[in-house]
Design a protein around this motif. Structure first.
Motif, PDB file in Angstrom:
ATOM      1  N   ARG A 862       0.860  -1.194   0.000  1.00  0.00           N
ATOM      2  CA  ARG A 862       0.000   0.000   0.000  1.00  0.00           C
ATOM      3  C   ARG A 862       0.885   1.229   0.000  1.00  0.00           C
ATOM      4  O   ARG A 862       1.793   1.359   0.842  1.00  0.00           O
ATOM      5  N   SER A 864       0.405   5.256   0.209  1.00  0.00           N
ATOM      6  CA  SER A 864      -0.577   6.299   0.505  1.00  0.00           C
ATOM      7  C   SER A 864       0.129   7.623   0.685  1.00  0.00           C
ATOM      8  O   SER A 864       1.204   7.698   1.307  1.00  0.00           O
ATOM      9  N   SER A 919      -8.975   7.299  -4.090  1.00  0.00           N
ATOM     10  CA  SER A 919      -8.576   8.701  -3.960  1.00  0.00           C
ATOM     11  C   SER A 919      -9.805   9.586  -3.885  1.00  0.00           C
ATOM     12  O   SER A 919     -10.838   9.282  -4.496  1.00  0.00           O
ATOM     13  N   THR A 926      -4.326   6.471  -2.413  1.00  0.00           N
ATOM     14  CA  THR A 926      -3.748   5.199  -1.961  1.00  0.00           C
ATOM     15  C   THR A 926      -3.754   4.226  -3.129  1.00  0.00           C
ATOM     16  O   THR A 926      -4.811   3.960  -3.731  1.00  0.00           O
TER      17      THR A 926
END
Length: 940
Positions: A862, A864, A919, A926
């Motif tokens: 992930r 972000s 988003s 992310t």
């Protein structure tokens, strides 16, 4: 204030108190079961400034660890202990099943003992709560059935207070709730014996001093009030200690026992003075129950406790005798109609009138005989009167006995008149729906009442052409019998029954019937009729003494057979109904299982658009449990857009479809569904509602979008490869010649600057061409085991200076045990480089870049950021080549080429992975990357 208003106020108060008591009692039980207190099995008392072991449980933790009576405890686990409260606090800190070190003084010798603390014994509280429920149940029965009876409200208050006393047990937390339980228990403890003594003095009526001074009963509550005051003052002004608690408890038990013994004495006196048999029966049971309940508890628990004994197993078991008190009250209520004072009055009047009639007849007889003697012998005088009295007494005694016997039979019919008992039993049989239990009770009751040696019941089939032995008493080895003799027409049918004087000599019957009648050895076969059909036969033998039944017994059985026939018919109908209900339930479950098993959402609404059915797939898809949806209106559950479409298509007949309908769920998610709305009709084609079927195609749409994207990128990739090869050659020529000119014109600053710009733009064009080649390249990449954490760290090292200048803070949450994947480290580094640079550019002015890896069904990464985010209308285009939002780059940023995410998407596809984006403008973006795990071969 009128009587009706008083009654309503009293009823309201009792309802509130009952609900409060039940709720508090239930919550107290729950808290007690969750709050476990450690115990060492020692009774510690404060003595001469020390805490001394006064009594020990022989099987308790303290005795097993070696603590002895007389030991003084100084500290527990190194903490000084001076009072029983302090010791309890330290025990609580230690916890159950933990080792607690006791520092003791034995005589003058210090001793350390390790005690394994056990949970405090509270099993007796459950038995006391059972007694409490018995009290409350009996009190409610009396109150609801005989609200207007004398003493019923008083008796219910006594039962309610007893419920509080036996059900409320403080845990030792001593928070606000625990103090409430404690004081409720204390008040109930002091109030219960006074209420019982009050009841004993006023039931069935006030007598003696209480009858002359009704208000004097208030004095019964003064000692309890005084003890309550002592309890409050002691807890308020005296130091809390175990000895103080023990002394207060002894005062309470002494007071309680004294009043209960006094109440038992009053009930015994009332029983001895009772003038009517029914009242004597009532008082006999409650008096015996009171004595049997109080005596064991007083002798085995209260007296030893008052003398200083520690509660033992035998003492705790004696508490169960208290349950006899409500049980005997309950028996007196159900068996002898306790609290039914108007019934007692009526029977008393009947006895009075009967005695008056007997006396009147007696004296009339005396007068008639005296007159006859005087007329015959005028000179008899007083002697004639005496003779008349003697003769009347001799003649009247048999009459008196006969009248008394009839009265006894009237008032005690269940004991003297078994015929009435059987008739009442026959009338009650219809209430029993279980055919087997009903037949068993009939056989048992007939055998015990008529004292016959054999009883049997034969049930017929549907057309009464064949009978089978169903229930019997006193019969053995009677299988395989031919019972056809019961189905044939006989002359005896007019008599109401079949009688065989000698079961072994029945010449008119067939050989098979003769064998069956002989083996059964039943003399009487009484038919049971229902709806003009014989559905059963009741068979009976002789009495235990070998005699035939009397004609009255047979008539009674014929009457009873009618009730039995109706009861059998009802039992069969109920069994048939149960079978149909079972089949219906099975069919219903089968249909519901079909609806629950399909992978589309199904719901049904009635004609008022109220939801009647909601399958499990709807629960999953719409994120709403069935219990929250069923029974509510469609407009309350679904968004307005769907409801509007539903109302629009509902007006037209037939089936209607809504394709790719976008619908929001209660959790905020959006689902794309295909909806079919059809009328819900019965077998007679009556419309009773609407059936709505929803097929969730959200994932299918996403897959189609990904497939379309992949297809589009594949086409663009082929085009880009050709363009890149064609453009690369002239770019190389331009770059070479420009660099040669730049070297020749180094002295000419203006021209050199122009050439430098040409070289820079040439390199930028070359970089775009190389990206196009990378984007279009699908083969030739070597794969090996790659650690994604290392690839991420290497990429961050390359961008460390840029992040520092851009004020970007990096937060890592990388899983240490992350498994390796099959991939190309260089290509994956290009993926993360593109994502990190895009995140940096999105956080103009600085921000936080969060990186995390995790292992599950796949290896996930992930990425972000806290940047400006991506507009919703751009989400579907971010992987398109040459699409960029960096048309106006900020200072320090390069203008985007629009190929970074396209190349990233292609590399992820090479690795059989998946990339997702979440988003919102102003909230950051992310990216989630999923890579498949390495499948290792298993060698067998």
């Amino acid at each position: 204030m009128n009587r009706e208003f008083q009654t309503r106020v009293t009823a309201s108060i009792l309802v509130l108190l009952t609900v409060a008591a039940v709720v508090l009692g239930g919550y107290n039980y729950r808290v007690e079961s969750q709050y476990v207190i450690p115990d060492d099995g020692v009774w510690w008392l404060e003595r001469k400034g020390q805490l001394v072991a006064d009594k020990l449980d022989p099987n308790g933790p303290g005795a097993r660890a070696g603590i002895r009576s007389g030991d003084a405890v100084l500290s527990l686990n190194g903490r000084k202990v001076e009072t029983s409260a302090g010791l309890a606090r330290q025990l609580f800190y230690s916890g159950i099943w933990s080792k607690a070190v006791y520092s003791l003084i034995r005589g003058s010798v210090p001793v350390d003992v390790e005690v394994v603390l056990a949970p405090a014994e509270r099993s007796m509280n459950d038995w006391l709560r059972l007694i409490a429920l018995i009290y409350l149940g009996i009190g409610l029965y009396v109150l609801l059935r005989r609200w207007t009876a004398v003493g019923s409200t008083h008796f219910y208050i006594f039962c309610l207070v007893s419920f509080v006393f036996y059900a409320f047990h403080y845990t030792g937390k001593f928070n606000d709730f625990d103090w409430t339980i404690y004081w409720c228990n204390e008040v109930a403890w002091l109030l219960q014996p006074a209420l019982f003594l009050h009841f004993a003095l006023t039931f069935p009526e006030r007598r003696g001093y209480v009858g002359r001074h009704p208000r004097s009963v208030a004095l019964l509550y003064m000692p309890g009030l005084a003890l309550l005051g002592v309890q409050v003052l002691a807890l308020r002004f005296l130091q809390a200690s175990e000895r103080l608690r023990w002394n207060l408890d002894r005062m309470h038990w002494g007071y309680s026992t004294l009043l209960f013994v006094a109440a038992a004495a009053v009930l015994v006196d009332s029983y001895q003075r009772a003038g009517t048999p029914i009242l004597r029966q009532q008082l006999k049971w409650i008096t015996r129950g009171t004595v049997l309940a109080i005596t064991p508890f007083t002798l085995l628990y209260v007296l030893p406790y008052l003398l200083g004994a520690m509660p033992s197993v035998g003492m705790k078991v004696s508490v169960l005798s208290l349950g006899l008190l409500p049980l005997t009250f309950g028996y007196a209520i159900f068996r002898y109609r306790l609290m039914d004072v108007d019934l007692i009055f009526k029977r008393g009047m009947a006895y009075t009138l009967s005695v008056a009639a007997i006396l009147g007849a007696y004296f009339a007889g005396v007068a008639a005989i005296a007159k006859l003697v005087t007329a015959s012998i005028p000179s008899s005088g007083t002697y004639g009167l005496i003779a008349a009295v003697v003769v009347t007494a001799l003649l009247f005694d048999p009459v008196r006995k006969w009248v008394q016997d009839k009265l006894d039979q009237f008032f005690y019919r269940t004991r003297y008149d078994y015929r009435r008992t059987l008739i009442e039993f026959g009338r009650e049989m219809s209430s029993e729906t279980d055919l087997d239990k009903m037949l068993a009770s009939v056989v048992d009751r007939l055998a015990r009442t008529l004292l016959v040696d054999r009883v049997a019941i034969f049930l017929a089939n549907n057309d009464s052409s064949r009978f089978e032995l169903t229930k019997s008493f006193g019969l053995a080895h009677v299988t395989g019998l031919d019972l056809s003799f019961l189905a044939k027409t006989r002359i005896e049918d007019a008599a109401g029954h079949i009688f065989f004087e000698n079961t072994h000599q029945v010449p008119r019957e067939t050989p098979a019937a003769q064998e069956a009648i002989g083996r059964l050895d039943l003399n009487y076969y009484i038919p049971c009729h229902a709806q003009q059909k014989t559905i059963a036969f009741l068979g009976l033998g002789k009495t235990m003494e070998g005699d035939f039944l009397s004609s009255e017994d047979v008539e009674l059985l014929e009457t009873l057979a009618g009730y039995i026939g109706i009861a059998i018919q009802n039992g069969r109908l109920y069994a048939s109904l149960e079978q149909k209900i079972t089949e219906y339930e099975r069919l219903k479950d089968f249909n519901e299982n079909i609806v629950e098993s399909i992978n589309v959402g199904v719901l049904a609404v009635d004609l008022q658009d109220r939801i009647e059915s909601w399958n499990s797939q709807m629960e999953v898809m719409y994120a709403l449990p069935r219990w929250q949806a069923v029974g509510r209106s469609l407009s309350e559950v679904f968004p307005a857009a769907f409801v509007e479409e539903f109302y629009r298509v509902r007006q037209n007949p037939g089936i209607h479809n809504l394709y790719k309908f976008r619908m929001g769920t209660p959790t905020g998610e959006w689902r794309t569904v295909n909806v079919a709305i059809a009328p819900l009709v019965t077998r007679k084609f009556h419309v009773v509602g609407r059936l709505v079927i929803m097929d969730d195609i959200t994932q299918r749409m996403e897959l189609e979008a990904q497939l379309s994207q992949a297809d589009k990128l594949s086409s663009i990739g082929l085009l880009a490869a050709g363009v890149a090869h064609e453009v690369n050659t002239p770019l190389a020529v331009i770059s070479s010649y420009t660099q040669m000119l730049a070297k020749q014109l180094q002295s000419d600053a203006p021209k050199a600057g122009v050439l430098e710009k040409i070289i820079k733009q040439t390199f930028r064009a070359s970089e775009i061409v190389n990206n196009l080649l990378n984007f279009s390249r699908t083969t030739g990449t070597e794969f090996a085991e790659v650690n994604l954490n290392k690839v991420i760290e290497d990429t961050l090292a390359l961008l460390e200076h840029q992040f520092k200048v851009a004020h970007v803070h990096v937060e890592r949450n990388l899983e240490n045990s992350l498994p390796a994947i099959q991939g190309n480290a260089g290509r994956l580094q290009q993926v993360f480089l593109n994502l990190f640079l895009n995140a940096k550019d999105a956080m103009n002015g600085g921000g936080t870049l969060q990186l995390s890896t995790q292992n599950g069904d796949s290896v996930s990464v992930r990425v972000s950021d806290t940047g400006s985010g991506i507009a919703q209308e751009h989400i579907q285009r971010i992987y398109d080549p040459f699409f960029t939002t960096k048309t106006a780059p900020a200072e320090g940023q390069n203008r985007g080429t629009g190929l970074g995410l396209s190349v990233t998407y292609g590399i992820i596809q090479e690795h059989a992975g998946n990339i997702r984006v979440e988003s919102r403008p102003g909230e950051g973006t992310t990216f989630t990357l999923d890579f498949p795990l390495i499948r290792k071969a298993v060698h067998v």
